[in-house]
Design a protein around this motif. Structure first.
Motif, PDB file in Angstrom:
ATOM      1  N   LEU A 329      13.572   8.955   3.186  1.00  0.00           N
ATOM      2  CA  LEU A 329      13.541   7.530   3.501  1.00  0.00           C
ATOM      3  C   LEU A 329      12.209   7.160   4.148  1.00  0.00           C
ATOM      4  CD1 LEU A 329      17.124   7.175   5.042  1.00  0.00           C
ATOM      5  CD2 LEU A 329      16.408   6.564   2.727  1.00  0.00           C
ATOM      6  N   GLU A 330      11.869   5.874   4.071  1.00  0.00           N
ATOM      7  CA  GLU A 330      10.606   5.420   4.657  1.00  0.00           C
ATOM      8  C   GLU A 330      10.558   5.670   6.158  1.00  0.00           C
ATOM      9  OE1 GLU A 330       9.826   1.399   3.675  1.00  0.00           O
ATOM     10  OE2 GLU A 330       9.666   1.753   1.510  1.00  0.00           O
ATOM     11  N   THR A 331      11.709   5.590   6.805  1.00  0.00           N
ATOM     12  CA  THR A 331      11.746   5.799   8.255  1.00  0.00           C
ATOM     13  C   THR A 331      11.494   7.256   8.638  1.00  0.00           C
ATOM     14  OG1 THR A 331      14.155   6.053   8.078  1.00  0.00           O
ATOM     15  CG2 THR A 331      13.305   3.869   8.665  1.00  0.00           C
ATOM     16  N   ASP A 332      11.604   8.158   7.670  1.00  0.00           N
ATOM     17  CA  ASP A 332      11.436   9.584   7.964  1.00  0.00           C
ATOM     18  C   ASP A 332      10.132  10.155   7.409  1.00  0.00           C
ATOM     19  OD1 ASP A 332      14.091   9.800   9.129  1.00  0.00           O
ATOM     20  OD2 ASP A 332      14.846   9.605   7.079  1.00  0.00           O
ATOM     21  N   ILE A 333       9.270   9.272   6.878  1.00  0.00           N
ATOM     22  CA  ILE A 333       8.027   9.735   6.258  1.00  0.00           C
ATOM     23  C   ILE A 333       7.143  10.475   7.260  1.00  0.00           C
ATOM     24  CG2 ILE A 333       5.808   8.914   5.372  1.00  0.00           C
ATOM     25  CD1 ILE A 333       7.860   9.122   3.253  1.00  0.00           C
ATOM     26  N   LYS A 334       6.974   9.903   8.438  1.00  0.00           N
ATOM     27  CA  LYS A 334       6.083  10.518   9.423  1.00  0.00           C
ATOM     28  C   LYS A 334       6.589  11.892   9.837  1.00  0.00           C
ATOM     29  CE  LYS A 334       3.721   9.611  13.795  1.00  0.00           C
ATOM     30  NZ  LYS A 334       3.535   8.660  14.919  1.00  0.00           N
ATOM     31  N   ILE A 363       3.991  12.314  -1.730  1.00  0.00           N
ATOM     32  CA  ILE A 363       2.915  11.341  -1.907  1.00  0.00           C
ATOM     33  C   ILE A 363       3.101  10.544  -3.191  1.00  0.00           C
ATOM     34  CG2 ILE A 363       0.464  11.205  -2.505  1.00  0.00           C
ATOM     35  CD1 ILE A 363       0.034  13.401  -0.376  1.00  0.00           C
ATOM     36  N   LYS A 364       3.545  11.217  -4.247  1.00  0.00           N
ATOM     37  CA  LYS A 364       3.743  10.525  -5.520  1.00  0.00           C
ATOM     38  C   LYS A 364       4.742   9.383  -5.390  1.00  0.00           C
ATOM     39  CE  LYS A 364       2.676  14.441  -8.551  1.00  0.00           C
ATOM     40  NZ  LYS A 364       3.229  15.429  -9.518  1.00  0.00           N
ATOM     41  N   ILE A 365       5.712   9.556  -4.506  1.00  0.00           N
ATOM     42  CA  ILE A 365       6.770   8.550  -4.362  1.00  0.00           C
ATOM     43  C   ILE A 365       6.430   7.527  -3.286  1.00  0.00           C
ATOM     44  CG2 ILE A 365       9.206   8.207  -3.783  1.00  0.00           C
ATOM     45  CD1 ILE A 365       9.728  10.992  -4.903  1.00  0.00           C
ATOM     46  N   HIS A 366       5.911   8.005  -2.150  1.00  0.00           N
ATOM     47  CA  HIS A 366       5.720   7.117  -0.997  1.00  0.00           C
ATOM     48  C   HIS A 366       4.252   6.864  -0.670  1.00  0.00           C
ATOM     49  CE1 HIS A 366      10.005   7.639  -0.148  1.00  0.00           C
ATOM     50  NE2 HIS A 366       9.827   8.940  -0.265  1.00  0.00           N
TER      51      HIS A 366
END
Length: 495
Positions: A329-334, A363-366
């Motif tokens: 999820l975007e919130t877990d990217i970092k 990286i390909k996705i986000h």
């Protein structure tokens, strides 16, 4: 076999093989063991002798006595039994099984272990016959127990608990027939265990084993495990994922891919648990990153050599990250990329490669949407490097993050002030690692963007030229490599 006490030397004068043969003859003469088998094979069960032999053999006490003798012969390989002998043993065990037997008095686990041994260590057709025998044993057990009053007794609960634990642990055996046997018997045991109120104690272990089997490399085993999963109304929960992660510590290497797939698919169903799973994987990774020192006893003797790098477990964790990168999820990217950037510095090449793949997949996705956070993660990683050994992984870390450059427009480079960040880093006189990282990043940009990157190169040439005289050897080498790439990609007017 070792004895618990000393023996009179006279007892050991006769060779062991001779003693075994003599004991078999005693069985033949006194317990009608072999006569009973002979009568059955000749279809003479109607004779009085045949009935007598069968009645003796099928009594639990007589069966247990003869079975233990057979088990010792086979498990400890004290006699060179032929295939016919093995099949005779299996037929004997199978013949003695009946719905009316008192299964709580039988050594169920011992019988199962013997049949398992025959499946894994015997030539064909012994394994298949052993599998059928085991299936018949558990079918009779299920029918006898489920219709009786034994379900509420402590003896029944203990037996069910032991059998469930044993069967759940067979899911990572390399022999396909063993895994098939375990799944077949679990189908029979789980409903009984639920009725007996035993399942609660072993719930997480059993459910995680069934979920794991849903990703077996054998397709029909996957289908059978899925049917069992839905028939029992099992669901993925945090405790199940925790159990799967803990399994990384003792699962054979050949099952790492299957286990990582099971963890990733479980997380995909419970996306809010991504952060918790990443934290648990990170904790396990750091534990396995430490190399255990040697251990000595009170007399200074080494009892554990130490110094063994258990990189295989870290490799399995990296495989989990690679598969989870598709559902982060975007919130877990970092958190995810912080873990990946830490992993690309692993001491083992295979682990580093999987970490790089995990980063590239993420990286390909986000990449486009989360470029700001990715750059921040890179900066934090560079700041945390403390030694020259750490900086040896700089190029891998940068390539992971700059793998997204293919999808970045020149306008985005300006908007995110990426070039300004590189300029600041390459002019950092106090930190050689920052200068080296900036030069490597410049080289990667130039390689991927080619002539589109020319306007930015012109403004950084003066800083790059100064790096040829840098005090740090690695900075000078990076500058030399970068200059070669720049000259290779520049157009004639720019030159």
């Amino acid at each position: 076999m070792d004895t618990a006490c000393g023996l009179n030397p006279i007892w050991t004068e006769e060779p062991l093989d001779s003693q075994i043969e003599r004991l078999l003859k005693i069985f033949q003469r006194n317990s009608a063991f072999l006569q009973g088998l002979l009568y059955r094979f000749r279809n003479c069960q109607t004779s009085e002798d045949g009935k007598k032999a069968n009645s003796i053999l099928c009594r639990p006490a007589g069966f247990v006595c003869s079975f233990q003798f057979i088990s010792v012969l086979l498990m400890q390989q004290l006699s060179s039994l032929s295939i016919d002998d093995l099949l005779t043993v299996i037929d004997y065990v199978q013949h003695c099984i009946s719905d009316e037997m008192d299964f709580l008095c039988l050594p169920m686990l011992d019988i199962t272990e013997l049949l398992l041994y025959l499946i894994e260590n015997s030539p064909s057709p012994v394994p298949q016959r052993s599998y059928v025998c085991c299936a018949k044993l558990y079918e009779a057990f299920q029918k006898s127990i489920s219709t009786g009053t034994e379900l509420t007794t402590p003896a029944c609960s203990t037996l069910l608990e032991r059998l469930l634990c044993f069967m759940s642990g067979l899911m990572t055996r390399p022999t396909e027939l063993v895994r098939r046997m375990a799944l077949t018997e679990l189908k029979l045991l789980i409903p009984i265990a639920i009725k007996a109120d035993v399942f609660k104690k072993l719930r997480n272990r059993v459910i995680s084993a069934v979920w794991f089997m849903r990703f077996d490399k054998v397709s029909d085993l996957c289908i059978a495990a899925s049917e069992l999963w839905f028939n029992c109304n099992f669901v993925i929960e945090k405790e199940i994922l925790d159990q799967l992660i803990e399994s990384l510590d003792h699962v054979p290497i050949e099952f790492y891919d299957q286990l990582s797939e099971a963890i990733a698919k479980g997380v995909a169903i419970k996306l809010p648990l991504v952060s918790a799973v990443l934290s648990k994987l990170d904790k396990l990774y750091n534990e396995k990153l430490e190399v255990a020192p040697p251990l000595y006893d009170d007399f200074g003797r080494m009892v554990f050599e130490g110094g063994v790098d258990r990189f295989q477990i870290r490799c399995a964790i990296a495989m989990c990250l690679m598969k989870m990168s598709l559902i982060i999820l975007e919130t877990d990217i970092k958190q995810f990329f912080g873990f990946v950037l830490h992993g690309v510095n692993d001491r083992n090449q295979e682990v580093r490669d999987y970490m790089v793949l995990a980063g590239v997949n993420g990286i390909k996705i986000h990449g486009k949407a989360q470029l700001g956070q990715l750059l921040q993660s890179l900066e934090e990683r560079l700041d945390s490097l403390e030694s020259r050994a750490d900086s040896d992984s700089l190029q891998k870390a940068i390539i992971v993050l700059l793998g997204l450059v293919k999808g970045i427009s020149i306008l985005l480079l300006r908007q995110l002030e990426i070039m300004n960040r590189l300029t600041v880093a390459i002019q950092d006189k106090k930190n050689a690692r920052n200068r080296e990282a900036a030069i490597i990043a410049l080289e990667v940009f130039c390689t991927i963007l080619g002539k589109l990157f020319e306007p930015f190169v012109v403004h950084m040439l003066s800083d790059l030229l100064l790096c040829f005289g840098d005090q740090d050897l690695h900075v000078r080498k990076a500058a030399d490599d970068c200059a070669k790439v720049i000259m290779k990609n520049l157009s004639a007017p720019s030159v």
